[in-house]
Design an enzyme around this catalytic site. Sequence first.
Site, short mmCIF file in Angstrom:
data_model
loop_
_atom_site.label_atom_id
_atom_site.label_comp_id
_atom_site.label_asym_id
_atom_site.label_seq_id
_atom_site.Cartn_x
_atom_site.Cartn_y
_atom_site.Cartn_z
N HIS A 86 -5.25 82.76 -46.18
CA HIS A 86 -4.52 81.94 -45.83
C HIS A 86 -3.57 81.38 -46.92
O HIS A 86 -3.65 82.45 -47.80
CB HIS A 86 -4.50 80.38 -45.19
N GLU A 87 -2.17 80.92 -46.71
CA GLU A 87 -1.09 80.68 -47.57
C GLU A 87 -1.97 80.34 -48.93
O GLU A 87 -0.85 80.53 -49.72
CB GLU A 87 0.02 80.27 -46.84
N LYS A 94 -7.27 73.28 -55.19
CA LYS A 94 -7.74 72.69 -54.02
C LYS A 94 -9.62 72.73 -54.32
O LYS A 94 -10.23 71.42 -53.71
CB LYS A 94 -7.74 73.73 -53.00
N ASP A 95 -10.15 73.59 -55.02
CA ASP A 95 -11.31 73.38 -55.43
C ASP A 95 -11.86 73.19 -57.02
O ASP A 95 -11.50 74.08 -57.96
CB ASP A 95 -12.49 74.93 -54.96
N MET A 111 -13.28 84.57 -50.53
CA MET A 111 -14.06 85.23 -49.61
C MET A 111 -13.78 85.53 -48.11
O MET A 111 -14.90 85.00 -47.22
CB MET A 111 -15.51 83.63 -49.55
N VAL A 148 -2.34 74.61 -51.99
CA VAL A 148 -0.77 74.96 -51.10
C VAL A 148 -1.31 74.19 -49.65
O VAL A 148 -2.50 74.51 -48.96
CB VAL A 148 -1.35 76.22 -50.21
N HIS A 184 -4.78 81.71 -50.10
CA HIS A 184 -5.35 82.59 -50.64
C HIS A 184 -3.58 83.53 -51.43
O HIS A 184 -4.43 83.76 -52.88
CB HIS A 184 -5.98 83.31 -50.04
N GLN A 244 -14.70 73.06 -58.82
CA GLN A 244 -14.71 74.93 -58.98
C GLN A 244 -14.31 75.40 -60.49
O GLN A 244 -14.59 76.35 -60.89
CB GLN A 244 -14.52 75.45 -57.80
N GLY A 247 -7.99 77.98 -57.32
CA GLY A 247 -7.12 76.91 -56.66
C GLY A 247 -7.57 75.52 -57.16
O GLY A 247 -8.71 75.81 -57.30
#
Length: 301
Positions: free
Chosen positions: A32-33, A147-148, A28, A174, A35, A151, A145
């Site tokens: 940042h690092e 992170k999600d 989206m 990250v 992505h 998802q 990622g």
Amino acid sequence: MQRIKTIAQLRDLLRPQRERQLGLVPTMGSLHEGHLSLIRQAAAECEQVVVSVFVNPLQFGPDEDLDRYPRNLERDCQLAEEAGADLVFAPGVEEMYPGEGKTTVRVAGLTDRLCGASRPGHFDGVATVVSKLFHIVEPDRAYFGQKDAQQAAVIQQMVRDLNLPVQIITCPTVREENGLALSSRNVYLTPEEKRQATTLYQTLREATREREAGRLCQAEEAVQFIRERLEQTAGLSIDYVEVLSYPGLEPLERLDDSPSIAAVAVYLGSTRLIDNVIWPKRREEDVPHPDEIQNPPSYRN
Ligand code: AMP
């Protein structure tokens, strides 16, 4: 004439492997690092890399931050190119959703829990836009990622259920030096909130250590452990703390060697932050565990 019974055989026959592997990194924007680590991994593994930048209205609830979500396409293009992207696809809303769409992709079950419970319809929006992007770009591989984590699990399930010809790659989270997971939404945080936000990962790390020391053997115990520590942080209110199987996201009783996820979502002021760790930790011979990657550039070297 030939007779074929398996999908893999049929595909090999009708759609021989592309010579140039095409990688897609859906984002989206406001890169940042986190992505950029996805783009770098895509560039290392694919001959051509497409980064999509699209703030997808379908995945925002009516009271969420769609209008104020940070946008900076010029900067995104520059960063994406430096990280190895060949092409940025940045469609407008009209281009992605001309007229009234009547089709929604919905992955049942997995999307009812964690963020799906707090953000009704969110994962329908995600699955719908990602399947559109897969049809538009036709990538061989797509990068998401950890992170999600929910998802990633939802997309993986969608790809399996619909036989989409794309391989899903999940990349490590990250983090900043202090453990805070990078997120485009971190720009909303005041310096004080940013400091408080570090509790998230510190707590997950502590729980991981307890789990490894054999002191957290039940999912419920782990939830309580994390909850109690988060509740001690001033200004932080808990949306959820859950320990579930991963990637199935089913409730668990005993924590054993099968993969599980400890996932948290909290509010700091009006900003919602999520984080997670996957248990059990890696064995030595495995690839670096997502939670141990703190320094993105050195990780890629
Ligand atoms: P977003 O722009 O937030 O939709 O994220 C686009 C992709 O980047 C998703 O697959 C995210 O999981 C991934 N991503 C976001 N933050 C991070 C991070 N800190 N580390 C790794 N991947 C991330």
